[in-house]
Design an enzyme around this catalytic site. Sequence first.
Site, PDB file in Angstrom:
ATOM      1  N   GLU A   2      -7.867  -4.263  -7.511  1.00 57.27           N
ATOM      2  CA  GLU A   2      -8.074  -5.676  -7.819  1.00 57.27           C
ATOM      3  C   GLU A   2      -9.565  -6.052  -7.757  1.00 57.27           C
ATOM      4  O   GLU A   2     -10.015  -6.955  -8.450  1.00 57.27           O
ATOM      5  CB  GLU A   2      -7.269  -6.538  -6.828  1.00 57.27           C
ATOM      6  CG  GLU A   2      -6.870  -7.893  -7.375  1.00 57.27           C
ATOM      7  CD  GLU A   2      -5.843  -8.597  -6.483  1.00 57.27           C
ATOM      8  OE1 GLU A   2      -6.047  -8.656  -5.253  1.00 57.27           O
ATOM      9  OE2 GLU A   2      -4.845  -9.103  -7.029  1.00 57.27           O
TER      10      GLU A   2
ATOM     11  N   HIS B  22       5.822  18.228  -3.641  1.00 59.94           N
ATOM     12  CA  HIS B  22       7.007  18.705  -4.358  1.00 59.94           C
ATOM     13  C   HIS B  22       7.435  17.725  -5.443  1.00 59.94           C
ATOM     14  O   HIS B  22       8.589  17.680  -5.832  1.00 59.94           O
ATOM     15  CB  HIS B  22       8.130  18.984  -3.358  1.00 59.94           C
ATOM     16  CG  HIS B  22       7.808  20.114  -2.434  1.00 59.94           C
ATOM     17  ND1 HIS B  22       8.367  21.352  -2.528  1.00 59.94           N
ATOM     18  CD2 HIS B  22       6.907  20.194  -1.413  1.00 59.94           C
ATOM     19  CE1 HIS B  22       7.857  22.152  -1.608  1.00 59.94           C
ATOM     20  NE2 HIS B  22       6.973  21.474  -0.909  1.00 59.94           N
TER      21      HIS B  22
ATOM     22  N   LYS C  24       1.156 -15.006 -14.891  1.00 59.86           N
ATOM     23  CA  LYS C  24       1.652 -16.236 -14.268  1.00 59.86           C
ATOM     24  C   LYS C  24       1.750 -17.353 -15.304  1.00 59.86           C
ATOM     25  O   LYS C  24       2.743 -18.060 -15.378  1.00 59.86           O
ATOM     26  CB  LYS C  24       0.700 -16.690 -13.161  1.00 59.86           C
ATOM     27  CG  LYS C  24       0.726 -15.852 -11.903  1.00 59.86           C
ATOM     28  CD  LYS C  24       0.031 -16.640 -10.787  1.00 59.86           C
ATOM     29  CE  LYS C  24      -0.543 -15.775  -9.706  1.00 59.86           C
ATOM     30  NZ  LYS C  24      -1.346 -16.528  -8.738  1.00 59.86           N
TER      31      LYS C  24
END
Lengths: 424, 424
Positions: free
Chosen positions: A279, A300, A415
């Site tokens: 960010e 793995h 948003k």
Amino acid sequence: MSKILNLDLGFSLVSKKDREKYSKKIEDIHNLIYEKKGKGNEFTDWLSWPSDYDKKEVKKIENKVKWMKNEGIEILLVIGIGGSYLGSQSAIDFIKGKMNMQDKIIFAGINVSSSHIKQIEKKLENKKWGICVISKSGTTLEPALSFRHFKKILEKENGSLAKDYIVAITDEKNGSLKAAATKNNYDTFVVPNGIGGRFSGITPVGLFPMAFAGVDIKKVLAGANKASKELNNLNNDAYEYAITRFILNSKMNKNSEIFTTYDFDLDMTSEWLKQLFGESEGKDGKGIMPLSVSYSRDLHSLGQIIQEGKKTFFETTIWINNNKEKIKVEKDKLNLDGLNYLSGKTFHDINKKVFDGVLSAHHKEGGIPNIVITINDNSEETLGYMWYFFFISVTMSGYLLEINPFNQPGVELYKKNMFDNLKK
Amino acid sequence: MSKILNLDLGFSLVSKKDREKYSKKIEDIHNLIYEKKGKGNEFTDWLSWPSDYDKKEVKKIENKVKWMKNEGIEILLVIGIGGSYLGSQSAIDFIKGKMNMQDKIIFAGINVSSSHIKQIEKKLENKKWGICVISKSGTTLEPALSFRHFKKILEKENGSLAKDYIVAITDEKNGSLKAAATKNNYDTFVVPNGIGGRFSGITPVGLFPMAFAGVDIKKVLAGANKASKELNNLNNDAYEYAITRFILNSKMNKNSEIFTTYDFDLDMTSEWLKQLFGESEGKDGKGIMPLSVSYSRDLHSLGQIIQEGKKTFFETTIWINNNKEKIKVEKDKLNLDGLNYLSGKTFHDINKKVFDGVLSAHHKEGGIPNIVITINDNSEETLGYMWYFFFISVTMSGYLLEINPFNQPGVELYKKNMFDNLKK
């Protein structure tokens, strides 16, 4: 090693000489930071927070937690997202252990999943619980919806007492959560103006949930304070880390950084790092994409592509040097698994051999640059120190990229679209 | 949409015309797959497994689970790593809910963290529990150490009864775990030779823990079987997905794929996908690095760099179309949060608006290619279908890359180094 945090760049493929080319630049940025003249400097109050913080407010946090425990509150439902979530969640896992706390501190508001909500409701059934809701504005949809939902349940269960079981961490004056807290008489703690979400673990945002989990929050602040004294000079490891990453990215074309840990209590620390770096840096087409792996598990799964895929990344390992738990491999009479040669060794010693084996496989044989950050232990002081180390480092990194490390304009777009859709 | 799984490539930036250029190649590979002539074809028994599987063995699994439950065993400790872990863990979260099961099915052997071991011990205290240990050879260090450790505790608690509380899923004939099971008289189930770890969720490896969690395992197999009938032709969505990814990677320079989900019960499905794709493709300097994000949570962490960072990736969203839980936003008298305009809407509907908002922000405004896979629900049948879809897809993908999708040579190196270090 006497330090809380030790940086080893010996496997990074970036030489001291290469790093030194940036010393003038580092100096200029260093001055920008401490003279508060860089982009977004209005959000750098975290710099002096570990010594400046309001001691009375921390006391008030501790008292409220004590009161809630005396009331018999067993579970704290923490409602928040982003920086209002990752700091405390990662700190609690780091210090107290992920599985130990998962039924005592429950996090909500991190999505709009009805299945998640239902599962949380089940965990709260027949328990005494309280809410810590964290939002500067109160308008972020995910936590706001969660708060509305769970507040209703809490009120149904506790009637007029419910308001005492709710703590709001929000803006000092403004916003809908502040208004609701005032109206309903919730205890409140302040989200400071000068510290952004991803740096807010050392403020009430992180400290309240941590205190409820039994973390000694003053020690976290003391650790951060120690770092603020040790890393405020020109030649510090936080800058070395930043410049190394910068060279790996800009000169050696490494576009991703894989945060690597060997203890599952650090899984959320990796998530915290992803927010802090992703960010802060990810702007204007710049930044290093942060990934994380939890070893041995992911040896793995992603291990194969890390070892033999396209090498567009480097690894940064966080290794905890000491482990409180001294579990040893026991001898087995039949030795059917053939592991008696390890009996008497601690799991921690063996984990170190896994780490050494990976480092050698990835770096020596795989040609992957590796940065190794060794921390002393999983104590409060170490956590505070480590957080501050990364704060300083990401600030240097953002300014090296010539972006504002403290804003997040790209989070607004989804948003906006979402609210547009909802209002249709 | 009548199908269990629907693929939408409309946001992928890869046109049908571009995909059709590969139709001859697809046909050749398709024949290779079903004629079992491709690289690693000895590990493609999963192709017909959903109809060929041993019905008696599945019955035996169900009976053993029933017996354990009748004995009062509350917790199953599943010991395994990689494919012996991710299949069942992701399936149980997907179908039963992550928080619902976290104290009933506990996974160990995924690391050598002593802190983790200690936390598991605490969860088992004063409970009646059993062990399901999963390892083809028995020599993988992490699960072998865990098994040695917890077996001792189980034996201390239950004496000679302990052996009945242990189930071993291992090779039919060979290996140290098989030998130990025979010697100690554990019930065993078979890890088939022709199915590799990351494809083993539909074998006893995945099915035993799933059955203990209350999953209807025959329905999982039925879902996989349905997929095997629907996806065995030349024009199927699994191939379309594979070719689209291939073009995004080879022609449009997208080196990473971000698996995106909106329900935290799918977090482990993303981990499962990372193994399936990363371990199958990541060879000879090839392959797409798989990442994952859990939205909304990670919109407030990696969201910024995804929106505005360097666009070296594409996103693949798995969206669950129906949600059993119909939680609605309630009306609030005071409406201090201003959310009354949403009252009456379900959380699931709002989650869909989040998804739509993100898709538009990332694809339309951010220029990020998006692949959308919509699945009906979180049922057993859907899970089996989805798994098989990805099996087929990754096989096509591996052959397009001209590598063997079924081996994992790069996982051996760290093991070799580690064992060398341990034996010093």
